[in-house]
Design a protein around this motif. Structure first.
Motif, mmCIF file in Angstrom:
data_model
loop_
_atom_site.group_PDB
_atom_site.id
_atom_site.type_symbol
_atom_site.label_atom_id
_atom_site.label_comp_id
_atom_site.label_asym_id
_atom_site.label_seq_id
_atom_site.Cartn_x
_atom_site.Cartn_y
_atom_site.Cartn_z
ATOM 1 N N SER A 230 -6.058 -25.060 -6.574
ATOM 2 C CA SER A 230 -5.629 -23.608 -6.783
ATOM 3 C C SER A 230 -4.468 -23.579 -7.816
ATOM 4 C CB SER A 230 -5.224 -22.821 -5.561
ATOM 5 O OG SER A 230 -6.223 -23.070 -4.545
ATOM 6 N N GLY A 231 -3.341 -24.082 -7.466
ATOM 7 C CA GLY A 231 -2.290 -23.999 -8.583
ATOM 8 C C GLY A 231 -1.570 -22.686 -8.225
ATOM 9 N N ALA A 232 -0.359 -22.637 -8.916
ATOM 10 C CA ALA A 232 0.323 -21.305 -8.617
ATOM 11 C C ALA A 232 -0.066 -19.945 -8.918
ATOM 12 C CB ALA A 232 1.722 -21.559 -9.410
ATOM 13 N N MET A 233 -1.044 -20.289 -9.936
ATOM 14 C CA MET A 233 -1.765 -18.787 -10.603
ATOM 15 C C MET A 233 -2.594 -18.460 -9.452
ATOM 16 S SD MET A 233 -1.885 -17.044 -13.200
ATOM 17 C CE MET A 233 -2.791 -15.679 -14.215
ATOM 18 N N ARG A 234 -3.616 -19.066 -8.906
ATOM 19 C CA ARG A 234 -4.344 -18.513 -7.879
ATOM 20 C C ARG A 234 -3.708 -18.358 -6.507
ATOM 21 N NH1 ARG A 234 -8.357 -22.618 -10.403
ATOM 22 N NH2 ARG A 234 -10.231 -21.413 -10.999
ATOM 23 N N ASP A 235 -2.838 -19.307 -6.244
ATOM 24 C CA ASP A 235 -2.203 -19.330 -4.933
ATOM 25 C C ASP A 235 -1.058 -18.096 -4.902
ATOM 26 O OD1 ASP A 235 -1.625 -20.376 -2.228
ATOM 27 O OD2 ASP A 235 0.328 -20.959 -2.804
ATOM 28 N N MET A 236 -0.325 -17.881 -5.996
ATOM 29 C CA MET A 236 0.633 -16.864 -5.912
ATOM 30 C C MET A 236 0.627 -15.783 -6.924
ATOM 31 S SD MET A 236 2.867 -17.950 -3.224
ATOM 32 C CE MET A 236 4.142 -17.108 -3.645
ATOM 33 N N VAL A 237 0.263 -15.668 -7.979
ATOM 34 C CA VAL A 237 0.396 -14.886 -9.039
ATOM 35 C C VAL A 237 -0.789 -13.724 -8.874
ATOM 36 C CG1 VAL A 237 0.110 -14.291 -11.295
ATOM 37 C CG2 VAL A 237 1.543 -16.261 -10.750
ATOM 38 N N GLN A 238 -2.180 -14.493 -8.542
ATOM 39 C CA GLN A 238 -3.179 -13.624 -8.376
ATOM 40 C C GLN A 238 -3.119 -12.433 -7.150
ATOM 41 O OE1 GLN A 238 -5.849 -13.554 -5.992
ATOM 42 N NE2 GLN A 238 -6.790 -12.034 -7.033
ATOM 43 N N ASN A 239 -2.228 -12.836 -6.236
ATOM 44 C CA ASN A 239 -2.198 -11.946 -5.146
ATOM 45 C C ASN A 239 -0.789 -11.389 -4.705
ATOM 46 O OD1 ASN A 239 -1.172 -14.518 -3.602
ATOM 47 N ND2 ASN A 239 -3.293 -15.184 -4.032
ATOM 48 N N HIS A 240 -0.024 -12.227 -4.330
ATOM 49 C CA HIS A 240 1.493 -11.966 -3.976
ATOM 50 C C HIS A 240 2.183 -11.397 -4.869
ATOM 51 C CE1 HIS A 240 0.651 -14.096 -0.286
ATOM 52 N NE2 HIS A 240 1.205 -15.347 -0.625
ATOM 53 N N LEU A 241 2.302 -11.819 -6.216
ATOM 54 C CA LEU A 241 3.074 -11.454 -7.202
ATOM 55 C C LEU A 241 2.313 -10.043 -7.982
ATOM 56 C CD1 LEU A 241 4.389 -14.537 -7.042
ATOM 57 C CD2 LEU A 241 5.097 -14.059 -9.342
ATOM 58 N N MET A 242 1.274 -10.232 -7.918
ATOM 59 C CA MET A 242 0.387 -9.182 -8.459
ATOM 60 C C MET A 242 0.636 -7.891 -7.450
ATOM 61 S SD MET A 242 -1.944 -8.056 -10.730
ATOM 62 C CE MET A 242 -2.833 -9.632 -11.276
ATOM 63 N N GLN A 243 0.756 -8.052 -6.121
ATOM 64 C CA GLN A 243 0.843 -7.202 -5.313
ATOM 65 C C GLN A 243 2.173 -6.384 -5.669
ATOM 66 O OE1 GLN A 243 -1.172 -5.277 -3.059
ATOM 67 N NE2 GLN A 243 -2.635 -6.471 -4.583
ATOM 68 N N LEU A 244 3.351 -7.197 -5.823
ATOM 69 C CA LEU A 244 4.609 -6.706 -5.995
ATOM 70 C C LEU A 244 4.693 -6.191 -7.205
ATOM 71 C CD1 LEU A 244 6.670 -10.043 -4.759
ATOM 72 C CD2 LEU A 244 6.118 -7.747 -3.451
ATOM 73 N N LEU A 245 3.898 -6.591 -8.106
ATOM 74 C CA LEU A 245 4.051 -5.974 -9.614
ATOM 75 C C LEU A 245 3.444 -4.764 -9.223
ATOM 76 C CD1 LEU A 245 4.037 -5.841 -12.725
ATOM 77 C CD2 LEU A 245 1.807 -6.742 -12.635
ATOM 78 N N CYS A 246 2.288 -4.208 -8.747
ATOM 79 C CA CYS A 246 1.553 -3.248 -8.598
ATOM 80 C C CYS A 246 2.407 -2.039 -7.848
ATOM 81 C CB CYS A 246 0.237 -3.372 -7.780
ATOM 82 S SG CYS A 246 -1.030 -4.043 -8.548
ATOM 83 N N LEU A 247 3.051 -2.540 -6.811
ATOM 84 C CA LEU A 247 3.965 -1.602 -5.967
ATOM 85 C C LEU A 247 5.417 -0.882 -6.938
ATOM 86 C CD1 LEU A 247 4.241 -3.385 -2.450
ATOM 87 C CD2 LEU A 247 2.866 -0.965 -3.324
ATOM 88 N N THR A 248 5.786 -2.033 -7.852
ATOM 89 C CA THR A 248 6.773 -1.604 -8.710
ATOM 90 C C THR A 248 6.484 -0.802 -9.544
ATOM 91 O OG1 THR A 248 7.832 -4.124 -8.404
ATOM 92 C CG2 THR A 248 8.443 -2.790 -10.086
ATOM 93 N N ALA A 249 5.451 -0.973 -10.270
ATOM 94 C CA ALA A 249 4.811 -0.216 -11.445
ATOM 95 C C ALA A 249 3.948 1.051 -11.306
ATOM 96 C CB ALA A 249 4.076 -1.291 -12.437
ATOM 97 N N MET A 250 3.262 1.178 -10.145
ATOM 98 C CA MET A 250 2.189 2.132 -9.973
ATOM 99 C C MET A 250 2.981 3.684 -10.127
ATOM 100 S SD MET A 250 1.841 2.253 -5.984
ATOM 101 C CE MET A 250 2.800 2.957 -4.772
ATOM 102 N N GLU A 251 1.949 4.498 -10.330
ATOM 103 C CA GLU A 251 2.388 6.024 -10.314
ATOM 104 C C GLU A 251 2.592 6.418 -9.060
ATOM 105 O OE1 GLU A 251 2.926 7.703 -12.935
ATOM 106 O OE2 GLU A 251 2.558 6.223 -14.389
ATOM 107 N N PRO A 252 3.413 7.530 -8.816
ATOM 108 C CA PRO A 252 3.648 8.167 -7.504
ATOM 109 C C PRO A 252 2.234 8.560 -6.724
ATOM 110 C CG PRO A 252 5.024 9.045 -8.881
ATOM 111 C CD PRO A 252 4.175 8.170 -9.665
ATOM 112 N N PRO A 253 1.896 8.084 -5.775
ATOM 113 C CA PRO A 253 0.456 8.527 -5.063
ATOM 114 C C PRO A 253 0.758 9.873 -4.345
ATOM 115 C CG PRO A 253 1.609 6.940 -3.704
ATOM 116 C CD PRO A 253 2.516 7.002 -4.768
ATOM 117 N N ALA A 254 -0.402 10.774 -4.400
ATOM 118 C CA ALA A 254 -0.404 12.159 -4.054
ATOM 119 C C ALA A 254 0.176 12.101 -2.603
ATOM 120 C CB ALA A 254 -1.711 12.799 -4.109
ATOM 121 N N HIS A 255 -0.335 11.176 -1.866
ATOM 122 C CA HIS A 255 0.279 11.129 -0.176
ATOM 123 C C HIS A 255 0.367 9.701 -0.208
ATOM 124 C CE1 HIS A 255 -1.225 15.238 0.054
ATOM 125 N NE2 HIS A 255 -2.090 14.987 -0.388
ATOM 126 N N PHE A 256 1.130 9.369 0.935
ATOM 127 C CA PHE A 256 1.535 7.766 1.358
ATOM 128 C C PHE A 256 0.135 7.696 2.443
ATOM 129 C CE2 PHE A 256 3.650 4.668 4.111
ATOM 130 C CZ PHE A 256 3.613 3.580 2.925
#
Length: 481
Positions: A230-256
């Motif tokens: 797997s390596g760090a890319m598959r084990d961490m970046v593709q899921n954990h770090l990607m999710q943190l990136l998305c929550l940091t960068a995403m637009e405000p949703p219409a509702h929670f």
């Protein structure tokens, strides 16, 4: 602080792989904690299912031992443990055969929330889903929980999604990423969308760059056989770090609410630019007080990375020109997970040249001590002119909310209760998983095609020097690990 725990509806929770490491370390101690906190109703029942031939009494003993092993004494109560164990049942089962399924069906009750936790290898997901559906054990509103890895590339992720979709609707599938259950990850959304102070500044006009770090002191340990594939890319970046990136960068949703949040996360992944090779650093830890990576995985020719640092860009209006730097690795200087937002420097300093132009930094700490701090510039107290210093406005949960605030539910505790509630907000949707692999695959394929060699780095360090150079080229610095 007054507890605001709200009990969930009565449920039957089946844990496949109930004798495995994840169940012993996280799932069962977490359920015990929810029981002791009053969140589990009296009618709730937990059914262990695994291939080990034993009765319920033997499994109950194993559960009690796991709780005593993995929870500190101050979080255990003999009376509570006895009452919790009364809610446990066990069924020996053959995941790929016919043995045990009739007994499992007999355990399921009408009128209860049904949830099935697949704490097993992904190769068994299809067999379990098929039997639950075809043998009429799972009702139309049952929920299944699946653990990562959600495939190892786009093709396998699509195949896994199709397998699950053949037996369960997307609304029934809970892809669990424990990082999304952390208190501070959810506080990131509260800080962004609950405060007028931050959201107007949360864009390329005011943010210089963002750093996301997940650093570990440990090596690959007993996971060598899995990790080397797997390596760090598959084990961490593709899921954990990607999710943190998305929550940091995403637009405000219409509702929670689940799909609104996940729609915005998906847009971030689809807006990610391809990454140039010069913007990626891969590393492998060398030998020190512990064996090297190559020794840990027993593969002297391994080209798998235990460290990765990369510079990303998001091609949308909000983040045009603002880089995101991601970093994760094993055998690093310390254990630390954080999201750090570096705001731009003041456009002009009215103070003397020594004062310089300064910037604010917002840090969201996920571990080891969850909390948030904002570094602001003030005048240094005392005589002698206008001397400026940076100080933190620090909000650790314990200081701000009292000692009880540090005794928050573990990520698994929170997420399992969300499954029972039917709340998918903190779980990954199938198209999210596929989009993440669609972005990740070309990077990994390029490494394989070029036979790229990871850079060796010293254990106990901050990673390869090349990772520091990646930042220095942009006249920036990593936050200290």
């Amino acid at each position: 602080m007054v507890s605001r725990v709200i009990p969930v509806d009565p449920f039957d929770l089946v844990i496949f792989g109930a004798t495995g490491d994840l169940a012993r370390r996280k799932i069962l101690p977490g359920l015990y904690r929810r029981f002791c906190d009053g969140q589990m109703p009296p009618e709730a029942r937990i059914i262990g299912a695994a291939r080990t031939e034993q009765d319920s009494a033997a499994w109950v003993e194993q559960v009690a031992e796991a709780i005593e092993t993995f929870l500190p004494a101050e979080k255990r109560d003999p009376a509570g443990l006895k009452a919790f164990c009364e809610r446990l049942r066990y069924v020996p089962i053959d995941a790929t055969g016919t043995a045990g399924w009739d007994a499992l069906r007999a355990e399921m009750r009408e009128g209860m929330v049904q949830a099935f936790y697949f704490s097993v290898a992904p190769s068994l997901f299809g067999a379990l889903a098929e039997r639950l559906h075809n043998l009429n054990i799972a009702r139309h509103d049952a929920r299944i929980v699946v653990e990562k890895p959600f495939g190892r590339d786009l093709a396998s992720a699509r195949e896994l999604n199709a397998t699950l979709a053949a037996h369960f609707r997307e609304q029934q599938i809970y892809r669990i990423d424990h990082y999304l259950g952390k208190e501070t990850v959810q506080n990131l959304m509260a800080v962004r969308f609950g405060n007028t102070l931050f959201e107007p500044l949360w864009n390329a006009q005011y943010v210089d760059h963002v750093q996301i770090t997940v650093a570990e002191e440990v090596g690959v340990g007993g996971r060598g056989a899995y990790y080397d594939k797997s390596g760090a890319m598959r084990d961490m970046v593709q899921n954990h770090l990607m999710q943190l990136l998305c929550l940091t960068a995403m637009e405000p949703p219409a509702h929670f609410e689940p799909n609104a949040v996940r729609d915005e996360k998906l847009k971030v992944i689809r807006a990610l630019d391809p990454v140039a090779p010069e913007h990626i650093v891969r590393g492998q830890y060398k030998a020190g007080q512990h064996p090297s990576y190559l020794q840990d995985v027993e593969n002297e020719d391994s080209l798998t990375e235990s460290f990765i640092a990369m510079k990303l860009h998001i091609a949308n209006w909000r983040w045009n020109g603002t880089p995101f730097y991601l970093r994760t690795g094993k055998r690093l200087k310390s254990r630390k997970s954080e999201i750090v937002v570096h705001f731009k420097k003041t456009p002009h300093s009215i103070f003397d040249a020594d004062a310089g132009s300064r910037s604010n930094v917002l840090s969201i700490r996920l571990q080891p001590d969850e909390g948030i701090d904002l570094r602001v510039t003030i005048k240094e107290p005392g005589p002698g002119g206008m001397r400026l210093i940076d100080v933190p406005l620090d909000m650790s949960f314990a200081d701000a909310l009292g000692p009880e605030a540090t005794d928050v539910p573990d990520a698994y505790e929170r997420l399992i209760m969300d499954v029972i509630r039917g709340n998918q907000t903190l779980f990954m949707r199938g198209d999210e998983v596929e989009a993440a692999w669609g972005w990740t695959d070309p990077i990994i394929e390029a490494w394989t095609r070029r036979a790229d060699q990871p850079v060796p780095y010293a254990p106990g360090s901050t990673g390869p020097e090349e990772a520091a150079i990646l930042m220095h080229r942009d006249d920036r610095r990593w936050r200290e690990i």
